[in-house]
Design a protein around this motif. Structure first.
Motif, PDB file in Angstrom:
ATOM      1  N   GLY A 201       0.894  -1.110  -0.003  1.00 22.74           N
ATOM      2  CA  GLY A 201       0.046  -0.062  -0.248  1.00 22.74           C
ATOM      3  C   GLY A 201       0.916   1.317  -0.116  1.00 22.74           C
ATOM      4  N   LEU A 202       1.942   1.225   0.764  1.00 31.11           N
ATOM      5  CA  LEU A 202       2.534   2.383   0.728  1.00 31.11           C
ATOM      6  C   LEU A 202       3.283   2.620  -0.715  1.00 31.11           C
ATOM      7  CD1 LEU A 202       4.519   1.783   4.161  1.00 31.11           C
ATOM      8  CD2 LEU A 202       2.907   3.580   3.561  1.00 31.11           C
ATOM      9  N   ALA A 203       3.985   1.528  -1.161  1.00 32.57           N
ATOM     10  CA  ALA A 203       4.461   1.783  -2.500  1.00 32.57           C
ATOM     11  C   ALA A 203       3.601   1.967  -3.513  1.00 32.57           C
ATOM     12  CB  ALA A 203       5.042   0.221  -2.891  1.00 32.57           C
ATOM     13  N   LEU A 204       2.244   1.645  -3.480  1.00 28.85           N
ATOM     14  CA  LEU A 204       1.311   2.107  -4.562  1.00 28.85           C
ATOM     15  C   LEU A 204       1.057   3.712  -4.228  1.00 28.85           C
ATOM     16  CD1 LEU A 204      -1.217  -0.934  -4.371  1.00 28.85           C
ATOM     17  CD2 LEU A 204       0.100   0.180  -6.439  1.00 28.85           C
ATOM     18  N   ALA A 205       0.803   4.033  -2.993  1.00 31.22           N
ATOM     19  CA  ALA A 205       0.804   5.473  -2.809  1.00 31.22           C
ATOM     20  C   ALA A 205       2.000   6.264  -3.284  1.00 31.22           C
ATOM     21  CB  ALA A 205       0.648   5.551  -0.924  1.00 31.22           C
ATOM     22  N   ALA A 206       3.184   5.795  -2.970  1.00 36.49           N
ATOM     23  CA  ALA A 206       4.028   6.479  -3.718  1.00 36.49           C
ATOM     24  C   ALA A 206       4.264   6.581  -5.156  1.00 36.49           C
ATOM     25  CB  ALA A 206       5.588   5.797  -3.184  1.00 36.49           C
ATOM     26  N   ALA A 207       3.729   5.419  -5.731  1.00 35.80           N
ATOM     27  CA  ALA A 207       3.537   5.388  -7.197  1.00 35.80           C
ATOM     28  C   ALA A 207       2.552   6.376  -7.790  1.00 35.80           C
ATOM     29  CB  ALA A 207       3.486   3.947  -7.887  1.00 35.80           C
ATOM     30  N   HIS A 208       1.339   6.370  -7.033  1.00 37.28           N
ATOM     31  CA  HIS A 208       0.306   7.286  -7.439  1.00 37.28           C
ATOM     32  C   HIS A 208       0.741   8.631  -7.283  1.00 37.28           C
ATOM     33  CE1 HIS A 208      -2.540   4.411  -8.543  1.00 37.28           C
ATOM     34  NE2 HIS A 208      -2.545   3.660  -7.519  1.00 37.28           N
ATOM     35  N   ARG A 209       1.603   9.009  -6.281  1.00 39.12           N
ATOM     36  CA  ARG A 209       2.073  10.491  -5.976  1.00 39.12           C
ATOM     37  C   ARG A 209       3.135  10.814  -6.888  1.00 39.12           C
ATOM     38  NH1 ARG A 209       3.499  14.508  -5.685  1.00 39.12           N
ATOM     39  NH2 ARG A 209       4.124  16.118  -4.034  1.00 39.12           N
ATOM     40  N   PHE A 210       3.743  10.134  -7.325  1.00 36.28           N
ATOM     41  CA  PHE A 210       4.991  10.416  -8.263  1.00 36.28           C
ATOM     42  C   PHE A 210       4.967  10.171  -9.440  1.00 36.28           C
ATOM     43  CE2 PHE A 210       6.702  10.147  -3.987  1.00 36.28           C
ATOM     44  CZ  PHE A 210       7.333  11.490  -3.824  1.00 36.28           C
ATOM     45  N   GLY A 211       3.696  10.114 -10.311  1.00 34.24           N
ATOM     46  CA  GLY A 211       3.413  10.287 -11.664  1.00 34.24           C
ATOM     47  C   GLY A 211       2.962   8.861 -12.409  1.00 34.24           C
ATOM     48  N   LEU A 212       1.777   8.227 -11.868  1.00 30.81           N
ATOM     49  CA  LEU A 212       1.290   7.216 -12.732  1.00 30.81           C
ATOM     50  C   LEU A 212       0.641   7.990 -13.912  1.00 30.81           C
ATOM     51  CD1 LEU A 212      -0.226   4.302 -10.639  1.00 30.81           C
ATOM     52  CD2 LEU A 212       1.809   4.334 -12.025  1.00 30.81           C
ATOM     53  N   PRO A 213       0.891   7.551 -15.187  1.00 27.71           N
ATOM     54  CA  PRO A 213       0.126   8.226 -16.347  1.00 27.71           C
ATOM     55  C   PRO A 213      -1.409   8.294 -16.284  1.00 27.71           C
ATOM     56  CG  PRO A 213       0.703   5.857 -16.984  1.00 27.71           C
ATOM     57  CD  PRO A 213       1.415   6.163 -15.626  1.00 27.71           C
ATOM     58  N   PRO A 214      -2.133   9.036 -16.618  1.00 26.12           N
ATOM     59  CA  PRO A 214      -3.585   8.942 -16.480  1.00 26.12           C
ATOM     60  C   PRO A 214      -4.140   7.963 -17.211  1.00 26.12           C
ATOM     61  CG  PRO A 214      -2.749  10.763 -18.110  1.00 26.12           C
ATOM     62  CD  PRO A 214      -1.592  10.257 -17.690  1.00 26.12           C
ATOM     63  N   LEU A 215      -5.372   7.438 -16.759  1.00 18.38           N
ATOM     64  CA  LEU A 215      -6.120   6.437 -17.314  1.00 18.38           C
ATOM     65  C   LEU A 215      -6.777   6.851 -18.630  1.00 18.38           C
ATOM     66  CD1 LEU A 215      -7.437   4.468 -14.117  1.00 18.38           C
ATOM     67  CD2 LEU A 215      -5.397   4.113 -15.616  1.00 18.38           C
ATOM     68  N   ARG A 216      -7.061   7.946 -18.731  1.00 15.82           N
ATOM     69  CA  ARG A 216      -7.951   8.652 -20.095  1.00 15.82           C
ATOM     70  C   ARG A 216      -7.057   9.632 -20.655  1.00 15.82           C
ATOM     71  NH1 ARG A 216     -13.959  10.671 -17.508  1.00 15.82           N
ATOM     72  NH2 ARG A 216     -14.486   8.279 -16.918  1.00 15.82           N
ATOM     73  N   ARG A 217      -7.201   9.291 -22.001  1.00 15.03           N
ATOM     74  CA  ARG A 217      -6.393  10.215 -22.749  1.00 15.03           C
ATOM     75  C   ARG A 217      -6.921  11.696 -22.775  1.00 15.03           C
ATOM     76  NH1 ARG A 217      -5.210   6.188 -27.993  1.00 15.03           N
ATOM     77  NH2 ARG A 217      -4.054   4.631 -26.795  1.00 15.03           N
ATOM     78  N   ARG A 218      -6.263  12.798 -22.787  1.00 14.80           N
ATOM     79  CA  ARG A 218      -6.683  14.071 -22.889  1.00 14.80           C
ATOM     80  C   ARG A 218      -6.306  14.591 -24.163  1.00 14.80           C
ATOM     81  NH1 ARG A 218      -4.964  16.284 -16.782  1.00 14.80           N
ATOM     82  NH2 ARG A 218      -6.120  14.783 -15.714  1.00 14.80           N
TER      83      ARG A 218
END
Length: 252
Positions: A201-218
């Motif tokens: 959970g901590l690793a996922l929180a860090a991954a989400h915090r520091f830049g997973l690409p968006p799920l929807r194309r903008r």
């Protein structure tokens, strides 16, 4: 004369309409419904359900000897102890969905549930192979939402919005941690799985915090047209406007 109840506030009505589209609502509701179901069913039926849903080595064996997908899915809805407390802890999923979005929230907790189960059952297999556990341990009952809940509490304690609400989830995680990690010094497999879920959970929180690409194309906005100034402007030189289609940036 009957007293009329005041109408729902304008800010509450949209939230209630969105509630059925929130996966956290359905998961918490299912856990809450399981409480009376497990209380009302005959003990032999409850035992049969838990045995079938258990994520032990026997059930995780590939078909036709086992049913891995079914047990991994159903086990998260079938707690073993303190049945009433799991819906309360699972409320943290609302904060996770609010912070990460529904698809990422579901994918995150599901991934950790599968990975933690694989880790703990792999540890059981290794111990059986090396003689530190009897062969019967391959069928030890293992059900419950704890890996999902620990992951959700960890993500909520680090990523919930507004930021002050993180203290609530952190407190709930601290309350649950002693019971969930009991037996860790002795190598208890459930405690190992809970620790792995917390770290994941901590690793996922860090991954989400520091830049997973968006799920929807903008689709990027078209650049603003620049107006030329001075005597060389398009209005004075007679130049035609550029084709607006040429200024569009294709989405990737």
């Amino acid at each position: 004369m009957a007293t009329k109840l005041p109408p729902l506030g304008p800010s509450l009505r949209p939230w209630i309409r969105r509630l059925p589209r929130n996966p956290a609502f359905w998961y918490v509701s299912a856990l809450a419904a399981m409480w009376p179901v497990l209380r009302l069913l005959p003990p032999e039926r409850v035992h049969a359900l838990r045995t079938w849903a258990s994520t032990d080595l026997g059930n995780l064996h590939l078909w036709p000897d086992g049913h891995p997908i079914e047990s991994l899915t159903v086990s998260v809805f079938v707690p073993q102890d303190t049945i009433w407390v799991w819906p309360v802890f699972a409320l943290s999923l609302f904060a996770v969905v609010g912070a990460l979005g529904a698809r990422r929230a579901v994918a995150s907790v599901a991934l950790v549930h599968v990975a933690a189960t694989a880790l703990t059952e792999g540890l059981v297999w290794w111990r059986i192979e090396h003689g530190s556990l009897p062969a019967e341990a391959a069928h030890a009952m293992d059900t419950g939402p704890s890996y999902v809940v620990v992951t959700a509490l960890t993500l909520a304690a680090t990523r919930a919005r507004p930021a002050w609400s993180r203290a609530v989830w952190l407190l709930m995680l601290a309350v649950a941690a002693p019971a969930l990690l009991a037996g860790l010094p002795d190598g208890d497999t459930a405690a190992v799985g809970h620790l792995a879920s917390l770290l994941a959970g901590l690793a996922l929180a860090a991954a989400h915090r520091f830049g997973l690409p968006p799920l929807r194309r903008r689709t990027p906005a078209a650049p603003r047209s620049e107006t030329a100034s001075g005597s060389g402007s398009a209005s004075t030189s007679g130049a035609t406007d550029p084709d607006p289609r040429a200024a569009r940036i294709p989405s990737r």
